[in-house]
Structures are given as structure tokens and as C-alpha cells.
Write a protein that holds these residues in place. Structure first.
Motif, PDB file in Angstrom:
ATOM      1  N   GLY A  77       0.808  -1.251   0.029  1.00 34.93           N
ATOM      2  CA  GLY A  77       0.088   0.044  -0.027  1.00 34.93           C
ATOM      3  C   GLY A  77       1.002   1.335  -0.115  1.00 34.93           C
ATOM      4  N   LEU A  78       2.058   1.302   0.718  1.00 35.63           N
ATOM      5  CA  LEU A  78       2.827   2.257   1.018  1.00 35.63           C
ATOM      6  C   LEU A  78       3.329   2.368  -0.403  1.00 35.63           C
ATOM      7  CD1 LEU A  78       4.692   2.004   4.276  1.00 35.63           C
ATOM      8  CD2 LEU A  78       3.348   3.956   3.572  1.00 35.63           C
ATOM      9  N   PHE A  79       3.752   1.576  -1.143  1.00 39.60           N
ATOM     10  CA  PHE A  79       4.445   1.672  -2.416  1.00 39.60           C
ATOM     11  C   PHE A  79       3.638   2.301  -3.170  1.00 39.60           C
ATOM     12  CE2 PHE A  79       5.436  -0.415  -6.414  1.00 39.60           C
ATOM     13  CZ  PHE A  79       6.700   0.093  -6.786  1.00 39.60           C
TER      14      PHE A  79
ATOM     15  N   ARG B 233       1.109   4.271  -2.672  1.00 36.97           N
ATOM     16  CA  ARG B 233       0.900   5.711  -2.435  1.00 36.97           C
ATOM     17  C   ARG B 233       2.074   6.715  -2.581  1.00 36.97           C
ATOM     18  NH1 ARG B 233      -4.310   7.592  -1.569  1.00 36.97           N
ATOM     19  NH2 ARG B 233      -4.822   5.733  -2.897  1.00 36.97           N
ATOM     20  N   LEU B 234       3.162   6.111  -2.346  1.00 40.27           N
ATOM     21  CA  LEU B 234       4.484   6.802  -2.846  1.00 40.27           C
ATOM     22  C   LEU B 234       4.855   7.037  -4.106  1.00 40.27           C
ATOM     23  CD1 LEU B 234       6.586   5.684   0.670  1.00 40.27           C
ATOM     24  CD2 LEU B 234       5.340   8.032   0.167  1.00 40.27           C
ATOM     25  N   ALA B 235       4.726   5.884  -4.844  1.00 35.21           N
ATOM     26  CA  ALA B 235       5.238   5.781  -6.054  1.00 35.21           C
ATOM     27  C   ALA B 235       4.473   5.905  -7.257  1.00 35.21           C
ATOM     28  CB  ALA B 235       6.234   4.483  -6.174  1.00 35.21           C
TER      29      ALA B 235
ATOM     30  N   TYR C 297       0.798   6.660  -6.840  1.00 37.69           N
ATOM     31  CA  TYR C 297      -0.315   7.588  -6.903  1.00 37.69           C
ATOM     32  C   TYR C 297       0.146   8.992  -7.472  1.00 37.69           C
ATOM     33  CZ  TYR C 297      -3.959  10.159  -4.721  1.00 37.69           C
ATOM     34  OH  TYR C 297      -4.998  10.932  -4.597  1.00 37.69           O
ATOM     35  N   PRO C 298       1.450   9.306  -7.263  1.00 36.77           N
ATOM     36  CA  PRO C 298       1.811  10.652  -7.542  1.00 36.77           C
ATOM     37  C   PRO C 298       1.829  10.605  -9.220  1.00 36.77           C
ATOM     38  CG  PRO C 298       3.513   9.877  -5.928  1.00 36.77           C
ATOM     39  CD  PRO C 298       2.503   8.788  -6.291  1.00 36.77           C
ATOM     40  N   LEU C 299       2.098   9.347  -9.807  1.00 35.39           N
ATOM     41  CA  LEU C 299       1.953   9.615 -11.245  1.00 35.39           C
ATOM     42  C   LEU C 299       0.601   9.442 -12.103  1.00 35.39           C
ATOM     43  CD1 LEU C 299       5.148   7.402 -11.618  1.00 35.39           C
ATOM     44  CD2 LEU C 299       4.842   8.850 -13.485  1.00 35.39           C
ATOM     45  N   LYS C 300      -0.262  10.554 -11.811  1.00 35.69           N
ATOM     46  CA  LYS C 300      -1.521  10.387 -12.081  1.00 35.69           C
ATOM     47  C   LYS C 300      -1.672   9.951 -13.530  1.00 35.69           C
ATOM     48  CE  LYS C 300      -3.751  11.964  -8.614  1.00 35.69           C
ATOM     49  NZ  LYS C 300      -4.821  12.948  -7.713  1.00 35.69           N
TER      50      LYS C 300
ATOM     51  N   VAL D 210       8.460   2.783 -12.879  1.00 34.24           N
ATOM     52  CA  VAL D 210       8.745   2.994 -11.367  1.00 34.24           C
ATOM     53  C   VAL D 210       8.651   1.814 -10.790  1.00 34.24           C
ATOM     54  CG1 VAL D 210       7.199   4.035  -9.617  1.00 34.24           C
ATOM     55  CG2 VAL D 210       7.689   5.354 -11.603  1.00 34.24           C
TER      56      VAL D 210
ATOM     57  N   GLN E 223      -8.507   4.711  -5.104  1.00 26.87           N
ATOM     58  CA  GLN E 223      -8.619   3.846  -4.008  1.00 26.87           C
ATOM     59  C   GLN E 223      -8.592   2.473  -4.494  1.00 26.87           C
ATOM     60  OE1 GLN E 223      -7.679   5.663  -1.730  1.00 26.87           O
ATOM     61  NE2 GLN E 223      -9.178   7.075  -1.110  1.00 26.87           N
ATOM     62  N   MET E 224      -9.042   2.061  -5.618  1.00 23.07           N
ATOM     63  CA  MET E 224      -9.047   0.701  -6.108  1.00 23.07           C
ATOM     64  C   MET E 224      -7.563   0.274  -6.352  1.00 23.07           C
ATOM     65  SD  MET E 224     -11.932  -0.410  -5.516  1.00 23.07           S
ATOM     66  CE  MET E 224     -12.655   0.795  -4.736  1.00 23.07           C
TER      67      MET E 224
ATOM     68  N   CYS F 247      -4.627   1.427  -5.043  1.00 23.95           N
ATOM     69  CA  CYS F 247      -4.109   1.388  -4.170  1.00 23.95           C
ATOM     70  C   CYS F 247      -4.595  -0.080  -3.310  1.00 23.95           C
ATOM     71  CB  CYS F 247      -4.434   2.427  -2.939  1.00 23.95           C
ATOM     72  SG  CYS F 247      -3.666   2.098  -1.232  1.00 23.95           S
TER      73      CYS F 247
END
Lengths: 299, 318, 420
Positions: A82-84, A86-88, A90-93, A103, A192-193, A195
Motif C-alpha cells: 500500500g505504501l509503495f 501511495r508513494l510511487a 499515486y503521484p504519477l497520475k 517506477v 483507491q481501487m 491502492c
């Protein structure tokens, strides 16, 4: 000594199923993320490796009982997944598929580096879940641990199917994978899905890592090669199709083992890969993949 | 382009002719040859390949074997390798390029793996997993390229030639056709462009460049083993192209140099260099999803637009 | 992660501006965490003694110029289980030597580079060490293939290389500037075959790993067998990442092999005894000197009991008689290593020990001129190393005979000398 050719062949099949179930487990993890995002997560093998490593630490170093350690390990790896995301991820919309894949390659290197830092460069093994006495079947023999792997895999497939069919979240995830915009319009948050898909496939990777480590050993470098076989199974089965992944995993495992036993152990992997290529050329979307799955996003 | 040439000519004298940076840049040059081809394939034809290490290996092994076992002239061996690899790529490309996306990636990956298995298993021919050495160095008109500095200039002149050729490809009819494939294969097809034929052509071209690169590698290192052409290299070649920016040929060069030079700086982190390496990859991709050159191009465009806007505003005031 | 998974209310499409904001926040977060990592690592590695073991700012006022010795090991990558003990050993020895006042009053400076077990990195590293740092000798690399890739550079630059890799091709034919410390594969094979003779074993099966080490062993096993009256009835291989060898072993089981030789250097070799146990094969299992790490025994568990393999006596040093000429030296290395790094000493680290000590021996005798070092090593006789007693000559750049090997077996999860 000498054993009959039939029990030899039976042993090859048993071995193939046992190797294949490992590939199948890894392949399922690929599929979940593929369905949610259309990308191949190169860090999937690292989730498997982490599952094995964390389990080793919890049981050997902290002496946790197997059951507790099992669920704790799965939870930890799921959290990492999950962290992976969010951090990597998610920012790459709005990035293309290739950027996302790069990535995940970066992520896999990072996870590998962390594992090397934490566990060093040596290999580890886990005790088998139950006895190590092989079970004889008609002249062939199978380890109880292999039955554990098979059981865990079937359970995973059944649970996943139920989850995607009957729970609200599972259905929402399916909706996202088939049509994102439409899913958005009915109020499903695709982000969210994504994630959730990382959490889920990290958890499945961890389960795979835990149950295969008693047989296959684990070291920080293991992930990549497991991922390679898992990826082959996922593609051969038809990306996104878990039943296909399981069948393809068995197929690759059996081909390898028959190849090693009857043809040449040097070329066993090549034999499996050649069959894979032939199948892809005949059915470009894999064994159970439908044409729909072919509609990939451009790189 | 001129700046590029000047920079590369000046570089050895800036760091010293005997500096090991020359060695590092020789490898960067060797890999640049492959990434230029890959950039054409990925950025312009929209196809992904995880099998280019295999073409590199084919070039290296063919060159190495012909020169050591049969005592061929290295240049002849290089040409033979080029021919062999191109025909192999043509043969492989026709069925393989019918696939797309991840399926194409898997197929090319499988082909690469099969070749590595072959190199490992045919011990009598290839030396097996241990590889083989004593490959002669290249010579030009009787002048042996023995010192690094000589090889440096040689490799980078070839890179420059390859770059010019690739640019010509892009600006030719083939290039326009390619971009149309990337834009939308169906539409391109409908316009009467034979997409599959163009795709195969680019695939073969990129394989030929990889083979050339492999031959140079073999004659430079004078030793070849399967570790030199494993899947890991294929993956990193793709990463190099993406980091540099796959929609720009210069991106291939920038990405290759960056990822070849970076580990040398990361040595200060010791065992953690791979951790830092992975983090840098991720950070670049997160901040510049279109690669470094892509980001730079966007930046220049934005600056120019802002400048124009300011300009016209000022004019408005006046 | 408090993510409301499904939005109950049908919110309109989020506005672009807001999106940008969250995105930026995220990016800042990522940089922060990334930097933290990098700093943590950068700081962390200083403690265990970062690579170039600085010559402890010599206490004496007259600071002597350090002697630079290069080392290239596969510290990361698939062969890192070799490179790690080699690197540790080299660092430990350098510290010891410097603490004792260096060599003839000059401290040594170890410059260690990582090859990742890949040829092009090794080529770069060697160029760096020779051209940039001006080292007088290089120890390593860990792998045979990588050694062969750097041999031409060593010959060209005329700097001695003492390899820690095993393959025979490294020193056969003799290369002027290249030596190696591990025992020779063919001696290991002869030792195994001699032992088989005593047990009346004539038909054997071999199973080897598809790495340089495994393949070199396979070649030797096959070429020496006929000369010693041994028939190989099955010849199988496995990849370094394979998880199950029952297929190969089933094939072996179908033959009339009286023993199995498992030749590999990677952890996967520990799966073979496990699989043999699973298939209820009770013929003897021989391993190579690549089994020389107690970790492999732990991985194989109970199945490792009774495995026979030739290796340097370092592994079974505790079971050596007290009057053994090298016992004290071996024991010291083992104990020093184990207390310093909290890891088991292996023969792999021993190869680096021997390589560095040979260079040190030469430095003491003739100073730091590369040509003199080379000439001196070639004349070293009766040198007590971890792998055996070295006797070099212009024709022999390894200096060990098959007597450097002793048959070792696994008993109660420990290495002990094999006694009939």
C-alpha cells in the motif's frame, strides 16, 4: 536401484505440479494489479521475497508461532504494498503505462536494496509447515509442503473469486478494471481501487513467499527470477485471468520438469519458453485471455 | 549536434586521457548504440522489447566465435554478425510483432532467455556459463585500437553515425509512418499504411544496432559470457530509454550516459548503491514521466510561451 | 491509510487545481522520504568501515605514504555470498596490519570496488584502480568469468592480479601477471574420485549448477572420470534459481548410479540433498569445495548429514589435531572473522585472506613495485594459507596440490574431518 519409467513420469508430473503451483501463486499477484492499472508490477517478485524473509525473521528470531507470524507477515507486506502505491504510483497520475512500469522497476530495486540491508546476502529456509516425510503415490513421492502450496493456491483463487463476485469492494474493483470512467460516474474512486489492488497483490505475494520458502529457500535476490516465471504464467494464462494463471503455472511447471527428466536439464527452461511462444503466436491473448484483454494501453 | 561533437572531443582532455572515465564512457557509447535503436522502436513505433540483450549477445558471440575459432577478420565477423542478427530479427519479428503490449514484451523476453540458455548449454561451442576470451582487438587500416582513448573516439563516432541515421529514419516516410503507428495503429492501417511491415523494419534495424554494439563490446572487453547479455540488460536498456525520454532520440543517449555514470558516483554508498540507484530511478520517473529530455523540452516550451506572453503583454502596454 | 474505499455520495469530478495541490504534497513527501533513506544509508555505512579502509591517520608524526592495494569483489548481485566474506576479510586484515604498524612502517590502503559479478563493471573497476589510483596489485575478482575478462588488462598494464576464483583456465596456461588462491577444480575431482575408489564406487551421476563454477566442475568431472575408471551414467544440470531438482534426481534414480556428485556454488545446491531425501535415494552424495559454507548445511537441514566433500581444513579447524601446523593460524582467522562480523567464516573469505597475505608477503620483501611483487610471488614456497600450503613457481601460479584438500563430512550439522 532403478525405478519403472511410469513411476518416473508420474514423479515428473508431481514435480511439475509442485513447481507450477509456485509460479501460479506469483502470477495471481501480477493479475490483480494488471486488472486495476494495466501495468505489470515488476516489484511483485520482491513482495514474494519479503514474505519469505519477514516470516523467517518472525519465526526464527522472535520465535512467533507459525500462525501468528503468518498473518503478521501478510499484514506487513500488504502495508508495504500500500505504501509503495501511495508513494510511487499515486503521484504519477496521468503517466503512461511504461513510466509506471519503470517506477515499479525502480521500486523493486529499492525493496531489494532494503532487504539486502536488513537480511544480508545469505539464503534462508523455513521449517516445513508439517512433517518433512514424503508421501508416496504409486512410486512417486510428494512433500506435504507441496500440498500446503496447492491448498493455499486453491484457497486464494476461491477467495479471490468470491471477493470479486460478491463483495461490494470486489465488484467495485472489477468495475474499475472494465471501465474506469463509467466506474467513476457511479461513484467508485478508481485511485483507491488501485491502492487496494497493490495491498491485495502484496498480500498474495507474501502468502506465496511464506509457503514456498520451506521448499525453495529465499534470499534478497530471489524476487526477480520468481517474478520472471510468474510473469510467464500470467501472460500465458491470459493477463488478468487468475484461473488462467493457475493453469499456465501448472503447464510451465510440468513442461520444465518433463523437459528436465526426459530431454535435457540444460534446456528445460527453453522448452517451456518455446511452448509459451508457440501458444502466444497461435493465441495472442493467452490460454484463457479474451480478446478484450488485448486492448492494451499504448506505451 | 556540433555542441555534442565538441563536447565528446573535449571530454577526454578534461578528465585526462588515461582516466577511467574514458572506460566508463566507452561502455556508455556501446550501450547507446542499442538504446538509439530501442528508442526508435519504443518511442516512434510504440513497440516494447525485453529481448534486445539477446541481439547484443548474438553480435558479441558471433563476432567472438568467428574471430577466435575460425580466425576471421574482425570486420568480416562484425558484418557476419550483423547479417545473422538482422535475419534472425526478421524471422522472429514477423510472428512476434503481431503481438502487442505486455504480450510482445513477454515474447521478446522469452526469445532472449532461450538464447541465453543456448549460450549456457552449448559448452563446446560457446564456453558455457564461463564464457570465452582471447577475442582480438579491432584495427583500422592496420592500426590496432589498443588504448582506451582510441576506442573511445571510435565508439562515439559510430554512435554519432547511428544517431544521424536514426534521425534520417525519423524524418523519412518510414518515420512518419511509424509515428502514425504510435498514434493509433488502426487509424494508420485505415490510411493504407502497412503498419506491420514498418514495425518489422524498425525492429530489424534496432536489432542490427544491438548486434553492432555486441560486436564492439566483444572486441573491446575481449571476453564474452552469458552474464553480459542476460535479461537484466534488456530491462535496463528499456529503463535507459525511458529515463532519457523515449520520444526523443537524444533521450536515449542522455539516459544511457546517466545510468552508466550514476553507479560510479553511487559507490560512496557502498552496498547501498543499489538502493540509491532505485530511488533515483523512481524519483526521475515521478517528476519526469516523459523522461529527462522530455521534461527539458516541455520546460523550454513553457519558458518560451511565458516569454512570448510577457512579450505580447509588454507590447500591449506600449 | 484511511481511504474511504467507495464514495457513497456522487461527488462531481474533482477540480484540477485541488488535484495539483495534493500531487505536489505527495511529491514533497516522496523526496523527503527518499532523502532520509539516502542519508540513513550514507551515514550507516561509515560505521562498519566503509570500503577504503583509511590508514587510521597514523599516529606517528612522520606520516608515511600508504601502499595502495586494489580489490574487486562481487559485493552485490547474485554472487554476493562470495564477495561479502572476501570483502570483510580484506578489510579486517588491512585493519590488523595497519594497527600493527603497517608494512615496513607504511600503512596499507585497501581500495575495494564492487563488480556485482558482471564483466563490464570489473573492467571499469580495474581501470579505475590502475589508472586512477595507481595500485601496486589487485586481489579478486570473485568469479572466474570476471577474472578472465580482466586478465588482458592486467597483462597489458603489468600489474599483478591474485584471483579469488577457482577455475583452472585462470592459471592454465600460465599468464605472466595472474595468480589464484583457491584450490584447483581438477584436484577436487581427483580427491572425490579417489575417495570413491576406496568405497568401490564406479558408476556415478553428476548434477551441476549452470554457473561458471558449476560448469567448470562439470568439465573436469567428465574429463577425469575415464582416467580413473569411473563411468558417468547421468549428467544433469540446474539453474541457480531453480526451486526443485526432483525431476533431474528422478532421472538419476532411474539409472544404476552408485553415488551422486553435486557441484555448485550457489544456495540452490542445498535443495539437492533435500530432494534426494524426498525421493528416498540413499546413495552417497558428494559435493564440491563450493559447499564450504556452513550456511548451506543449515539450509539443507537434516538431509545434509553424511555429505562428503573435499575442502580446505579451515571448515573443520576445531576437529584438527593440535599439532597441525596451520591450526593456530586457521583458528585465529576463523575466530576473528566470526567475532567481528557475527557471521560464519567460509573458505571463500579464506581465498581473499590468502590473496592479500601473499601480496603482503611480497610487499614486506620487495616493496611496492608491481614487477617485483609479481616476481616475488612466483618464488614463494611453503606459504601457509587458509587453503593449504602454497608453493609457487613460474609454471604454477596456483601453488596448491590436491593435498590442499581434505575430505570433510557433515555430522550433527557441523563440518568435521572425514575419518574412515
Amino acid at each position: 536401484m532403478g525405478i519403472s519409467i511410469w513411476s518416473q513420469i508420474l514423479q515428473y508430473l508431481v514435480t511439475g505440479v509442485s513447481i507450477g503451483s509456485i509460479y501460479g501463486m506469483v502470477a495471481i499477484g501480477f493479475n490483480i494489479i494488471y486488472n486495476a492499472t494495466g501495468i505489470i508490477n515488476f516489484a511483485q517478485g520482491e513482495f514474494v521475497m519479503l514474505g519469505g524473509m519477514i516470516m523467517v525473521t518472525l519465526t526464527a528470531a522472535f520465535g512467533a508461532p507459525v500462525i501468528v507470524a503468518f498473518f503478521l507477515t501478510v499484514a506487513i507486506v500488504a502495508l508495504i504494498g500500500g505504501l509503495f502505491e501511495r508513494l510511487a504510483i499515486y503521484p504519477l497520475k496521468n503517466a503512461g503505462v511504461l513510466s509506471l512500469i519503470i517506477v515499479t522497476i525502480g521500486g523493486s530495486i529499492v525493496l531489494k536494496g532494503v532487504a539486502m540491508f536488513v537480511w544480508g546476502k545469505e539464503s534462508y529456509a523455513l521449517p516445513h509447515f508439517s512433517s518433512e516425510e514424503p508421501i508416496p503415490i504409486l512410486g512417486a513421492s510428494i512433500l506435504p509442503q507441496t500440498l500446503w502450496i496447492l491448498g493455499a493456491m486453491l484457497l486464494t483463487v476461491v477467495l479471490l473469486t468470491l471477493f470479486f463476485r460478491f463483495t461490494l469492494i470486489g465488484r467495485a474493483m472489477r468495475a474499475c478494471s472494465s471501465n474506469r470512467t463509467a466506474a467513476y460516474l457511479v461513484g467508485i474512486d478508481a485511485r483507491q481501487m488501485v491502492c487496494l489492488s497493490f495491498i491485495l497483490s502484496a498480500a498474495i505475494g507474501a502468502v506465496a513467499g511464506i509457503i514456498i520458502t520451506p521448499i525453495a529457500l529465499v534470499d534478497y535476490n530471489r524476487g526477480f527470477l520468481l517474478a520472471l516465471k510468474g510473469f510467464s504464467a500470467a501472460v500465458l494464462g491470459g493477463l488478468g485471468n487468475s484461473a488462467g494463471a493457475v493453469i499456465a503455472g501448472f503447464l510451465i511447471g510440468i513442461l520444465e520438469s518433463l523437459g528436465a527428466g526426459l530431454v535435457s536439464s540444460g534446456y528445460k527452461d527453453a522448452i517451456a519458453l518455446i511452448v509459451l511462444l508457440v501458444i502466444l503466436f497461435v493465441r495472442p491473448s493467452g490460454i484463457l485471455g479474451d480478446k478484450e484483454a488485448l486492448k492494451h494501453r499504448s506505451f | 549536434m556540433i555542441v555534442f561533437i565538441l563536447l565528446f572531443c573535449a571530454f577526454p582532455f578534461l578528465v585526462g586521457v588515461k582516466s577511467y572515465w574514458i572506460t566508463v564512457f566507452i561502455f556508455a557509447g556501446i550501450y547507446s548504440l542499442i538504446t538509439i535503436g530501442l528508442s526508435l522502436l519504443m518511442g516512434y513505433a510504440g513497440q516494447i522489447s525485453l529481448g534486445h540483450a539477446a541481439f547484443f549477445g548474438m553480435g558479441a558471440y558471433t563476432s567472438g566465435l568467428l574471430t577466435t575459432l575460425l580466425n576471421w577478420n574482425p570486420w568480416l565477423a562484425l558484418l557476419a554478425a550483423l547479417l545473422l542478427t538482422s535475419s534472425a530479427a526478421l524471422l522472429i519479428g514477423i510472428p512476434t510483432l503481431r503481438l502487442s503490449g505486455h504480450y510482445l514484451a513477454m515474447a521478446t523476453l522469452a526469445l532472449g532467455e532461450i538464447l541465453v540458455i543456448f549460450f549456457k548449454a552449448e559448452v563446446e561451442l560457446t564456453g558455457g556459463p564461463s564464457g570465452f576470451g582471447l577475442i582480438p582487438r579491432l584495427s583500422i587500416f592496420g592500426f590496432v585500437l589498443k588504448r582506451d582513448i582510441e576506442f573511445y573516439f571510435f565508439v562515439w563516432s559510430i554512435v554519432a553515425l547511428a544517431l544521424v541515421m536514426a534521425m534520417n529514419v525519423i524524418h523519412s516516410r518510414v518515420g512518419r509512418a511509424l509515428r502514425s503507428i504510435h498514434g493509433g495503429e488502426l487509424a494508420a492501417n485505415a490510411m493504407g499504411i502497412n503498419t506491420s511491415s514498418y514495425k518489422v523494419q524498425v525492429f530489424v534495424l534496432s536489432a542490427a544496432l544491438a548486434s553492432l554494439s555486441g560486436s564492439l563490446y566483444a572486441h573491446y572487453v575481449t571476453f564474452v559470457s552469458p552474464t553480459a547479455c542476460e535479461l537484466k540488460l534488456s530491462v535496463f536498456l528499456v529503463v535507459m530509454v525511458a529515463i532519457g525520454g523515449m520520444h526523443h532520440l537524444w533521450g536515449a543517449i542522455v539516459g544511457t550516459i546517466l545510468l552508466t555514470v550514476l553507479p560510479e558516483f553511487l559507490h560512496v554508498f557502498q552496498d547501498f548503491d543499489i538502493l540509491a540507484y532505485g530511488l533515483i530511478l523512481m524519483i526521475i520517473m515521478i517528476f519526469a514521466p516523459n523522461g529527462l529530455v522530455g521534461a527539458l523540452a516541455a520546460l523550454i516550451q513553457r519558458l518560451r510561451r511565458r516569454f512570448l506572453a510577457v512579450d505580447s503583454q509588454r507590447r500591449g502596454v506600449i | 491509510m484511511g481511504c474511504g474505499l467507495i464514495r457513497a455520495d456522487r461527488t462531481p469530478l474533482p477540480q484540477k487545481v485541488e488535484e495539483c495541490g495534493t500531487m505536489r504534497n505527495h511529491r514533497i513527501w516522496i523526496i523527503g522520504i527518499a532523502l532520509l533513506f539516502v542519508f540513513a544509508c550514507g551515514g550507516g555505512d561509515q560505521e562498519p568501515g566503509g570500503a577504503p579502509t583509511q590508514p587510521a591517520e597514523t599516529q606517528q608524526a612522520e606520516v608515511q605514504e600508504p601502499i595502495k592495494i586494489g580489490a574487486i569483489f562481487a559485493i552485490t548481485g547474485p554472487a554476493s555470498f562470495l564477495g561479502e566474506p572476501e570483502r570483510n576479510t580484506a578489510m579486517m586484515l588491512a585493519e590488523e596490519i595497519n594497527a600493527a604498524g603497517g608494512i615496513n612502517g607504511r600503512p596499507i590502503e585497501m581500495l575495494i570496488e564492487d563488480t556485482e559479478g558482471v564483466e563490464d563493471n570489473a573492467v571499469k573497476a580495474v581501470r579505475k584502480l590502475i589508472n586512477q589510483e595507481g595500485v601496486c596489485a589487485i586481489i579478486g575478482p570473485s568469479r572466474s568469468g570476471v577474472t578472465m575478462a580482466v586478465v588482458p588488462i592486467m597483462e597489458e598494464s603489468e600489474i599483478p592480479l591474485i584471483s579469488c576464483a577457482a577455475a583452472e583456465v585462470i592459471v592454465k596456461p600460465v599468464k605472466k601477471w595472474v595468480f589464484k588462491t583457491p584450490q584447483t577444480d581438477s584436484d577436487c575431482v581427483i580427491k572425490i574420485y579417489e575417495h570413491m575408489k576406496t568405497a568401490n564406487i564406479e558408476k556415478i551421476a553428476i548434477i551441476t549448477g549452470t554457473t561458471g563454477f558449476g560448469d567448470a566442475g562439470r568439465q573436469q568431472l567428465k574429463s577425469i572420470a575415464p582416467t580413473m575408471g569411473i563411468t558417468i551414467v547421468a549428467d544433469e544440470t540446474y539453474g541457480p534459481a531453480d526451486t526443485d531438482m526432483t525431476a533431474q534426481l528422478t532421472r538419476i534414480k532411474g539409472t544404476d548410479a552408485q553415488a551422486v556428485v553435486n557441484w555448485s556454488i550457489v544456495a540452490a545446491q542445498s535443495i539437492v540433498p533435500k530432494n534426494m531425501k524426498q525421493l528416498e535415494m540413499d546413495i552417497p552424495l558428494y559435493q564440491s569445495h563450493g559447499f564450504g559454507n556452513i550456511k548451506f548445511v543449515e539450509l539443507a537441514g537434516e538431509a545434509a548429514e553424511g555429505i562428503l566433500f573435499p575442502a580446505g581444513v579451515l571448515l573443520a579447524v576445531e576437529s584438527l589435531p593440535d599439532d597441525h601446523p596451520r591450526k593456530a593460524m586457521l583458528l585465529k582467522y576463523k575466530q576473528d572473522y566470526e567475532s567481528k562480523f557475527n557471521a560464519n567464516a567460509s573458505t571463500f573469505g579464506g581465498h581473499a585472506y590468502d590473496a592479500l597475505m601473499l601480496v603482503v608477503d611480497a610487499l614486506k620483501a620487495v616493496g611496492d613495485d608491481p614487477a617485483k611483487i609479481r616476481d616475488h610471488i612466483e618464488t614463494i614456497k611453503g606459504f601457509h594459507g587458509t587453503a593449504g600450503i602454497f608453493n609457487f613457481s613460474p609454471e604454477d601460479h596456483n601453488g596448491l596440490t590436491k593435498d590442499a584438500f581434505s575430505m570433510i563430512t557433515v555430522k550433527n550439522g557441523k563440518f568435521v574431518l572425514f575419518q574412515l
